[in-house]
Design a protein around this motif. Structure first.
Motif, PDB file in Angstrom:
ATOM      1  N   ALA A  80       0.834  -1.206   0.000  1.00 20.32           N
ATOM      2  CA  ALA A  80       0.000   0.000   0.000  1.00 20.32           C
ATOM      3  C   ALA A  80       0.869   1.257   0.000  1.00 20.32           C
ATOM      4  N   ALA A  81       1.934   1.243   0.765  1.00 19.97           N
ATOM      5  CA  ALA A  81       2.819   2.411   0.831  1.00 19.97           C
ATOM      6  C   ALA A  81       3.490   2.638  -0.528  1.00 19.97           C
ATOM      7  N   ARG A  82       3.955   1.562  -1.145  1.00 15.36           N
ATOM      8  CA  ARG A  82       4.580   1.699  -2.466  1.00 15.36           C
ATOM      9  C   ARG A  82       3.566   2.159  -3.501  1.00 15.36           C
ATOM     10  N   ASN A  86       3.644   5.637  -5.808  1.00 15.82           N
ATOM     11  CA  ASN A  86       3.610   5.594  -7.269  1.00 15.82           C
ATOM     12  C   ASN A  86       2.393   6.338  -7.814  1.00 15.82           C
ATOM     13  N   ALA A  87       1.251   6.190  -7.157  1.00 16.49           N
ATOM     14  CA  ALA A  87       0.026   6.845  -7.624  1.00 16.49           C
ATOM     15  C   ALA A  87       0.155   8.360  -7.498  1.00 16.49           C
ATOM     16  N   ALA A  88       0.830   8.814  -6.441  1.00 14.90           N
ATOM     17  CA  ALA A  88       0.973  10.264  -6.226  1.00 14.90           C
ATOM     18  C   ALA A  88       1.880  10.884  -7.291  1.00 14.90           C
ATOM     19  N   SER A  89       2.802  10.098  -7.831  1.00  9.76           N
ATOM     20  CA  SER A  89       3.713  10.664  -8.821  1.00  9.76           C
ATOM     21  C   SER A  89       3.114  10.709 -10.230  1.00  9.76           C
ATOM     22  N   LEU A  90       1.979  10.055 -10.449  1.00 16.24           N
ATOM     23  CA  LEU A  90       1.346  10.058 -11.770  1.00 16.24           C
ATOM     24  C   LEU A  90       0.590  11.356 -11.973  1.00 16.24           C
ATOM     25  N   PRO A  91       0.608  11.898 -13.194  1.00 16.64           N
ATOM     26  CA  PRO A  91      -0.165  13.111 -13.451  1.00 16.64           C
ATOM     27  C   PRO A  91      -1.655  12.805 -13.472  1.00 16.64           C
ATOM     28  N   SER A  92      -2.470  13.749 -12.996  1.00 20.18           N
ATOM     29  CA  SER A  92      -3.913  13.498 -12.975  1.00 20.18           C
ATOM     30  C   SER A  92      -4.597  13.958 -14.234  1.00 20.18           C
TER      31      SER A  92
END
Length: 92
Positions: A80-82, A86-92
């Motif tokens: 979950a932490a990983r 990774n999800a936070a670094s993706l552009p929205s």
């Protein structure tokens, strides 16, 4: 660098397997200094030891201190932490 005999290789591997933590790193550092001129990369290739552990042992021996890894930095990170990183670094 000294040529390491096959029986010495096996003995060093067996001895290192029986040790844990600081004792193992100190042993690996001593063997690396004695037989491989303190070269952690060569120790990784010859003995199959983790290069970072050997390097850490060499540093501990050189400075006479024990390097401690924080408990939360050990082991595998939770999925979950990983995933959240990774999800936070993706552009929205």
């Amino acid at each position: 660098m000294m040529a390491v005999a096959k029986d010495v290789l096996e003995l060093a591997k067996r001895c290192a397997r029986g040790l844990r933590g600081v004792a193992r790193r100190v042993f690996q550092a001593e063997v690396t200094r004695e037989y491989l001129d303190g070269d952690a990369r060569r120790a990784e290739r010859v003995f199959g030891w983790n290069r970072m552990a050997v390097t850490k042992g060499l540093v501990e021996q050189a400075f006479g201190v024990e390097l401690i890894t924080p408990p939360d930095a050990r082991g595998r990170q939770e999925t979950a932490a990983r995933w959240n990183e990774n999800a936070a670094s993706l552009p929205s």
